[in-house]
Scaffold this motif. Structure first.
Motif, short mmCIF file in Angstrom:
data_model
loop_
_atom_site.label_atom_id
_atom_site.label_comp_id
_atom_site.label_asym_id
_atom_site.label_seq_id
_atom_site.Cartn_x
_atom_site.Cartn_y
_atom_site.Cartn_z
N PHE A 209 7.62 9.15 -1.30
CA PHE A 209 7.19 7.83 -0.82
C PHE A 209 8.35 6.84 -0.73
O PHE A 209 8.20 5.81 -0.07
CB PHE A 209 6.09 7.29 -1.72
N SER A 210 9.48 7.14 -1.36
CA SER A 210 10.63 6.25 -1.19
C SER A 210 11.11 6.25 0.26
O SER A 210 11.68 5.27 0.74
CB SER A 210 11.77 6.66 -2.13
N PHE A 211 10.85 7.35 0.98
CA PHE A 211 11.27 7.43 2.38
C PHE A 211 10.41 6.56 3.29
O PHE A 211 10.81 6.27 4.42
CB PHE A 211 11.23 8.88 2.86
N ALA B 90 6.49 7.55 13.68
CA ALA B 90 6.35 8.99 13.86
C ALA B 90 7.52 9.74 13.21
O ALA B 90 7.31 10.75 12.51
CB ALA B 90 6.28 9.32 15.34
N LEU B 91 8.74 9.25 13.41
CA LEU B 91 9.90 9.91 12.82
C LEU B 91 9.88 9.82 11.30
O LEU B 91 10.28 10.76 10.61
CB LEU B 91 11.19 9.29 13.37
N THR B 92 9.41 8.70 10.77
CA THR B 92 9.30 8.56 9.32
C THR B 92 8.34 9.59 8.75
O THR B 92 8.60 10.20 7.70
CB THR B 92 8.84 7.15 8.94
N GLN B 93 7.22 9.79 9.42
CA GLN B 93 6.25 10.79 8.96
C GLN B 93 6.87 12.18 8.96
O GLN B 93 6.65 12.97 8.02
CB GLN B 93 5.00 10.76 9.86
N VAL B 94 7.63 12.49 10.00
CA VAL B 94 8.27 13.80 10.07
C VAL B 94 9.26 13.98 8.93
O VAL B 94 9.28 15.02 8.25
CB VAL B 94 8.98 13.98 11.42
N ILE B 95 10.08 12.97 8.70
CA ILE B 95 11.10 13.06 7.64
C ILE B 95 10.47 13.09 6.26
O ILE B 95 10.83 13.91 5.41
CB ILE B 95 12.08 11.87 7.75
N ALA B 96 9.49 12.21 6.02
CA ALA B 96 8.88 12.11 4.70
C ALA B 96 8.01 13.33 4.38
O ALA B 96 8.17 13.95 3.31
CB ALA B 96 8.05 10.83 4.59
N PHE C 206 0.83 -1.20 0.00
CA PHE C 206 0.00 0.00 0.00
C PHE C 206 0.87 1.26 0.00
O PHE C 206 0.68 2.15 -0.83
CB PHE C 206 -0.92 -0.01 1.23
N TRP C 207 1.82 1.35 0.94
CA TRP C 207 2.67 2.54 1.05
C TRP C 207 3.59 2.70 -0.16
O TRP C 207 3.91 3.81 -0.56
CB TRP C 207 3.54 2.45 2.31
N THR C 208 4.01 1.57 -0.74
CA THR C 208 5.02 1.61 -1.78
C THR C 208 4.46 1.86 -3.17
O THR C 208 5.07 2.58 -3.97
CB THR C 208 5.82 0.29 -1.77
N PHE C 209 3.30 1.29 -3.48
CA PHE C 209 2.79 1.37 -4.84
C PHE C 209 1.40 2.01 -4.94
O PHE C 209 1.19 2.91 -5.75
CB PHE C 209 2.74 -0.03 -5.46
#
Length: 247
Positions: free
Chosen positions: A60-62, A161-167, A20-23
Motif C-alpha cells: 500500500f505504500s506504492f 491504471a499503472l499504479t494498480q499494475v505496479i502495486a 482510505f488508501w493509506t490507512f
C-alpha cells in the motif's frame, strides 16, 4: 521550495481518498488476512504477522503514486507549472517541494500500520535504526517512482491504471501476498528483480531474525538505486512535462 511543500501537504491531507488508501484499507486487509490464516497449521503466529503486516505495508505504500500523479496532472492542466517555470524557482526546488509532503505521508503510513501491528498483534519490530532507515528508503522509492510516473503520464486515469499494475503485480510476484518459498521456481526468480521483494525481505530480517543495518545492506542498496532511478527519470522528463502545461 518550503512554501510549495507546505501548500502541497495541506492540500493532500484534505483528500479523503488518500486517507482510505493509506490507512483504512491496509488495516482492513491486515485484519482480514491475519484472521483467515491464523488458524493454518504449521504456521507460527509470529511468522504470519511478520509476513502479512510488512507485506501489505509495502504494497500500500506504492499507492501514494496515485496522489502524486493527481497533484502533478492538476498543476499541469491548470497552468500552474508554466507559471512556476517563469519564476526564479529551480526545477530541483520545485521537485523537492512537491516530493517532501508525499515522503512524510508514506513514513506516517508505515508508522501507523506498524504501530497497529504492535498493539493488536504484538508485532516484533527489531532494531529501530535499521527499521527507520529501511522505511525511509522505501518511502524514497515509492515517491521517486510516483514522481517519474506523474511527469510521464497524460491523464490521471493512466496513472491510476499503472499504479494498480505496479502495486498489485509487484505484490503478487514480489511475495507480499504469500511467502516466496511456496511460489513456483519461475516466480521466485522473477521476484528477486522486484523492489517489493527486497523491501519485505529487509523487514523480515529485522523483525524475525533481529537483523541490523549490516544484515539488510543489499535490500537498502537495491531500493536506494531503484528510487534514485525514478527521481532521475522524473528530472529528465520534466521538459516534456513542462511543454504539456497550459500557459
Amino acid at each position: 521550495m518550503w512554501a510549495i511543500a507546505r501548500t502541497e501537504l495541506k492540500k493532500t491531507l484534505q483528500d479523503k481518498g488518500l486517507w482510505f488508501w493509506t490507512f483504512i484499507l491496509p488495516i482492513i486487509f491486515i485484519v482480514g488476512f491475519v484472521a483467515i490464516f491464523s488458524g493454518t497449521e504449521d504456521v507460527e503466529f509470529k511468522e504470519l504477522v511478520t509476513q502479512i503486516i510488512p507485506g501489505y505495508t509495502v504494497m500500500f505504500s506504492f499507492y501514494i503514486m496515485i496522489s502524486i500523479v493527481i497533484a502533478f496532472v492538476k498543476d499541469r492542466d491548470r497552468g500552474m507549472v508554466a507559471r512556476i517555470a517563469s519564476t526564479p524557482l529551480s526545477i530541483r526546488d520545485y521537485f523537492i517541494g512537491k516530493w517532501i509532503p508525499f515522503m512524510v505521508i508514506v513514513l506516517l503510513q508505515i508508522a501507523v500500520l506498524f504501530t497497529f501491528g504492535v498493539i493488536v498483534y504484538d508485532l516484533p519490530l527489531g532494531d529501530p535504526l535499521a527499521l527507520v532507515i529501511l522505511s525511509f528508503i522505501l518511502a524514497f522509492l515509492t515517491t521517486g517512482w510516483g514522481m517519474a510516473m506523474a511527469v510521464l503520464v497524460k491523464t490521471e486515469n493512466m496513472g491510476l491504471a499503472l499504479t494498480q499494475v505496479i502495486a498489485l503485480g509487484g505484490a503478487l510476484l514480489g511475495g507480499l501476498w504469500m511467502p516466496v518459498e511456496v511460489m513456483p521456481d519461475v516466480m521466485q526468480t522473477i521476484s528477486r528483480f522486484l523492489p517489493q521483494y527486497w523491501a519485505l525481505e529487509g523487514y523480515k530480517e529485522i523483525m524475525l531474525n533481529g537483523g541490523g543495518i549490516g544484515d539488510i545492506w543489499l535490500s537498502l542498496f537495491i531500493l536506494l538505486i531503484a528510487g534514485a532511478a525514478g527521481g532521475i527519470l522524473a528530472m529528465l522528463a520534466y521538459p516534456h512535462y513542462l511543454k504539456q502545461s497550459r500557459s
